[in-house]
Scaffold this motif. Structure first.
Motif, PDB file in Angstrom:
ATOM      1  N   PRO A 124       0.811  -1.227   0.000  1.00  0.00           N
ATOM      2  CA  PRO A 124       0.000   0.000   0.000  1.00  0.00           C
ATOM      3  C   PRO A 124       0.841   1.272   0.000  1.00  0.00           C
ATOM      4  O   PRO A 124       0.428   2.291  -0.554  1.00  0.00           O
ATOM      5  CB  PRO A 124      -0.837  -0.118   1.279  1.00  0.00           C
ATOM      6  N   ALA A 125       2.028   1.229   0.611  1.00  0.00           N
ATOM      7  CA  ALA A 125       2.884   2.418   0.628  1.00  0.00           C
ATOM      8  C   ALA A 125       3.356   2.770  -0.780  1.00  0.00           C
ATOM      9  O   ALA A 125       3.372   3.941  -1.172  1.00  0.00           O
ATOM     10  CB  ALA A 125       4.078   2.183   1.549  1.00  0.00           C
ATOM     11  N   PHE A 126       3.742   1.767  -1.557  1.00  0.00           N
ATOM     12  CA  PHE A 126       4.186   2.012  -2.925  1.00  0.00           C
ATOM     13  C   PHE A 126       3.023   2.484  -3.800  1.00  0.00           C
ATOM     14  O   PHE A 126       3.157   3.432  -4.581  1.00  0.00           O
ATOM     15  CB  PHE A 126       4.815   0.738  -3.506  1.00  0.00           C
ATOM     16  N   SER A 127       1.847   1.836  -3.656  1.00  0.00           N
ATOM     17  CA  SER A 127       0.680   2.242  -4.442  1.00  0.00           C
ATOM     18  C   SER A 127       0.264   3.668  -4.111  1.00  0.00           C
ATOM     19  O   SER A 127      -0.055   4.467  -5.002  1.00  0.00           O
ATOM     20  CB  SER A 127      -0.482   1.283  -4.189  1.00  0.00           C
ATOM     21  N   ALA A 128       0.258   4.005  -2.804  1.00  0.00           N
ATOM     22  CA  ALA A 128      -0.133   5.352  -2.396  1.00  0.00           C
ATOM     23  C   ALA A 128       0.902   6.387  -2.836  1.00  0.00           C
ATOM     24  O   ALA A 128       0.557   7.536  -3.140  1.00  0.00           O
ATOM     25  CB  ALA A 128      -0.324   5.402  -0.881  1.00  0.00           C
ATOM     26  N   SER A 129       2.174   6.015  -2.867  1.00  0.00           N
ATOM     27  CA  SER A 129       3.220   6.937  -3.305  1.00  0.00           C
ATOM     28  C   SER A 129       3.117   7.232  -4.796  1.00  0.00           C
ATOM     29  O   SER A 129       3.468   8.324  -5.241  1.00  0.00           O
ATOM     30  CB  SER A 129       4.606   6.361  -2.993  1.00  0.00           C
ATOM     31  N   THR A 130       2.637   6.251  -5.568  1.00  0.00           N
ATOM     32  CA  THR A 130       2.533   6.427  -7.012  1.00  0.00           C
ATOM     33  C   THR A 130       1.655   7.622  -7.362  1.00  0.00           C
ATOM     34  O   THR A 130       1.984   8.435  -8.237  1.00  0.00           O
ATOM     35  CB  THR A 130       1.971   5.157  -7.670  1.00  0.00           C
ATOM     36  N   ALA A 131       0.509   7.746  -6.652  1.00  0.00           N
ATOM     37  CA  ALA A 131      -0.400   8.856  -6.936  1.00  0.00           C
ATOM     38  C   ALA A 131       0.198  10.204  -6.554  1.00  0.00           C
ATOM     39  O   ALA A 131      -0.236  11.245  -7.068  1.00  0.00           O
ATOM     40  CB  ALA A 131      -1.710   8.645  -6.179  1.00  0.00           C
ATOM     41  N   LEU A 132       1.188  10.217  -5.667  1.00  0.00           N
ATOM     42  CA  LEU A 132       1.854  11.458  -5.279  1.00  0.00           C
ATOM     43  C   LEU A 132       2.966  11.847  -6.241  1.00  0.00           C
ATOM     44  O   LEU A 132       3.407  12.995  -6.248  1.00  0.00           O
ATOM     45  CB  LEU A 132       2.440  11.314  -3.869  1.00  0.00           C
ATOM     46  N   LEU A 133       3.420  10.887  -7.054  1.00  0.00           N
ATOM     47  CA  LEU A 133       4.556  11.126  -7.945  1.00  0.00           C
ATOM     48  C   LEU A 133       4.178  11.210  -9.417  1.00  0.00           C
ATOM     49  O   LEU A 133       4.854  11.886 -10.186  1.00  0.00           O
ATOM     50  CB  LEU A 133       5.592  10.002  -7.765  1.00  0.00           C
ATOM     51  N   VAL A 134       3.110  10.510  -9.801  1.00  0.00           N
ATOM     52  CA  VAL A 134       2.753  10.370 -11.218  1.00  0.00           C
ATOM     53  C   VAL A 134       1.507  11.189 -11.535  1.00  0.00           C
ATOM     54  O   VAL A 134       0.507  11.080 -10.819  1.00  0.00           O
ATOM     55  CB  VAL A 134       2.512   8.888 -11.558  1.00  0.00           C
ATOM     56  N   PRO A 135       1.525  12.004 -12.585  1.00  0.00           N
ATOM     57  CA  PRO A 135       0.310  12.732 -12.991  1.00  0.00           C
ATOM     58  C   PRO A 135      -0.822  11.762 -13.310  1.00  0.00           C
ATOM     59  O   PRO A 135      -0.582  10.638 -13.761  1.00  0.00           O
ATOM     60  CB  PRO A 135       0.755  13.489 -14.247  1.00  0.00           C
ATOM     61  N   LYS A 136      -2.065  12.202 -13.082  1.00  0.00           N
ATOM     62  CA  LYS A 136      -3.220  11.327 -13.276  1.00  0.00           C
ATOM     63  C   LYS A 136      -3.266  10.720 -14.675  1.00  0.00           C
ATOM     64  O   LYS A 136      -3.633   9.553 -14.850  1.00  0.00           O
ATOM     65  CB  LYS A 136      -4.519  12.094 -13.002  1.00  0.00           C
ATOM     66  N   PRO A 341      -5.166  11.230  -1.550  1.00  0.00           N
ATOM     67  CA  PRO A 341      -3.843  10.703  -1.203  1.00  0.00           C
ATOM     68  C   PRO A 341      -3.654  10.448   0.289  1.00  0.00           C
ATOM     69  O   PRO A 341      -2.966   9.508   0.680  1.00  0.00           O
ATOM     70  CB  PRO A 341      -2.888  11.786  -1.712  1.00  0.00           C
ATOM     71  N   GLY A 342      -4.271  11.268   1.155  1.00  0.00           N
ATOM     72  CA  GLY A 342      -4.062  11.122   2.587  1.00  0.00           C
ATOM     73  C   GLY A 342      -4.650   9.873   3.204  1.00  0.00           C
ATOM     74  O   GLY A 342      -4.301   9.517   4.331  1.00  0.00           O
ATOM     75  N   VAL A 343      -5.549   9.185   2.480  1.00  0.00           N
ATOM     76  CA  VAL A 343      -6.161   7.970   3.030  1.00  0.00           C
ATOM     77  C   VAL A 343      -5.879   6.760   2.149  1.00  0.00           C
ATOM     78  O   VAL A 343      -6.449   5.687   2.371  1.00  0.00           O
ATOM     79  CB  VAL A 343      -7.689   8.144   3.206  1.00  0.00           C
ATOM     80  N   GLN A 344      -5.020   6.907   1.156  1.00  0.00           N
ATOM     81  CA  GLN A 344      -4.794   5.798   0.227  1.00  0.00           C
ATOM     82  C   GLN A 344      -4.171   4.577   0.906  1.00  0.00           C
ATOM     83  O   GLN A 344      -4.449   3.444   0.510  1.00  0.00           O
ATOM     84  CB  GLN A 344      -3.916   6.261  -0.941  1.00  0.00           C
TER      85      GLN A 344
END
Length: 369
Positions: A124-136, A341-344
């Motif tokens: 879940p940490a990697f999946s949640a980080s993806t949305a913080l790094l990659v444009p939609k 992102p805060g609850v991903q």
């Protein structure tokens, strides 16, 4: 610092973390293959061999909601380093047991159960980080890249382990795993991941159990997402049934070599589909893509089972698994774009537990049915 949009170098950071994770996954699968061989050669029991898959998945799934709450409370980078680092320590214990000559079967089950628990932090940490790094607009491509890396590691690791076991032994395999795990940790440790914006229920507000259950409350308030979760669970259940029954069905009229050809075709199909998804990014209407690709998979299954033919099954396995990364890529992109992102961490951990818990259920009931 909090952020609502990915940083300018977000794609490069994501690619660097992804590369480290692929290397780490390759090393872990080398060890998992070697452990399976060791258990089967030591015990001669198919049941004890099958138990490996159980202890590798169930412990991590059971603790996923609590782990997701911790991921949202902690820094995402720290969560990945903690999960990978603690998992690496279990491999150190395994190496010490091998080199001391005291390794027993129950040690392997205990180590794999701990590994499953710590791996639950990383996912879940990697999946949640993806949305913080990659444009939609690039989330579909990122998902395809993740699938391609995982598929490639899953294809190469058993081939490499079979070659290496006779040359460097079990201990040498564990040594390679330790090196690849360290490289994965360094990849995360050398980058910065932005912090997510806080939400209406900030991570850390209330107790840990409240945070763990908040993921379900959040989903229930978002129209359509529980239905998407239900669809994912049904698909996993169906695929689990196919996975369990394919081997005995094929061996009823073909050889073990034929089985290997069909399974290899399925792995190659998944790799090719992952590469297509990472290049294309998926359809603009992602939900329509999910429905369309799943319908195609259903048609492929029906055609593949029309008669007992190894070439027909091999082609069906390739085609079926080709569409799997497309389905997963669209689904993952929907989750990453629709969840704050805060609850991903909490939501992704919960959805992973509910969706994947259908796999062991399918394994248990497929035989009797």
């Amino acid at each position: 610092m909090t952020t609502s949009s990915p940083p300018p170098n977000g794609m490069r950071v994501f690619a660097w973390i992804w590369l480290g994770q692929v290397v780490s996954i390759f090393g872990s699968n080398l060890t998992n293959f070697a452990l399976g061989v060791w258990v089967y050669k030591t015990t001669g029991s198919a049941t004890q061999f099958a138990l490996i898959s159980f202890v590798m998945s169930v412990p991590g799934l059971l603790v996923s909601p609590l782990v997701g709450a911790l991921v949202d409370r902690w820094d995402r980078r720290f969560s990945m380093i903690f999960g990978d680092g603690a998992d690496t320590l279990t491999k150190v214990v395994l190496a010490l047991l091998i080199w001391s000559g005291g390794l027993e079967v129950w040690h392997i089950y205990a180590i794999l159960a701990l590994s499953s628990f710590f791996h639950a932090f990383q996912v879940p940490a990697f999946s949640a980080s993806t949305a913080l790094l990659v444009p939609k607009r690039h989330l579909g491509r990122a998902s395809g890249l993740v699938q391609a890396g995982t598929s490639g590691a899953l294809i190469l690791a058993p081939l490499s382990a079979g070659f290496l076991l006779d040359r460097i032994g079990f201990g040498g395999i564990i040594g390679i795993d330790l090196v690849t795990a360290t490289l994965g940790i360094l990849a995360v440790a050398t980058v910065r991941i932005p912090k997510p914006e806080t939400t209406e229920a900030p991570a850390g507000a209330g107790g840990l159990l409240r945070d763990a259950t908040y993921g379900w409350s959040y989903l229930r308030e978002r129209r359509g997402l529980p239905a998407l979760l239900g669809l994912s669970a049904i698909l996993n259940f169906s695929i689990g049934m196919v996975h369990v029954l394919l081997t005995p069905m094929l061996l009823s009229f073909a050889s073990a070599a034929d089985l290997g050809m069909v399974l290899s075709g399925a792995s190659v199909g998944m790799l090719v589909g992952s590469i297509v998804m990472s290049t294309w990014g998926g359809p603009e209407n992602r939900m329509a893509g999910v429905f369309g690709f799943v319908a195609l998979q259903g048609g492929i299954l029906m055609v593949g089972m029309m008669r007992p033919s190894v070439p027909l099954l091999a082609a069906a396995a390739f085609a079926f698994m080709f569409f799997t990364p497309l389905v997963l890529g669209c689904t993952r992109a929907i989750w990453q774009s629709k969840i704050a992102p805060g609850v991903q961490g909490r939501v992704f951990a919960l959805t992973r537990m509910l969706a994947l818990s259908c796999l062991p259920v399918a394994s248990l009931i497929a035989g009797p049915l």
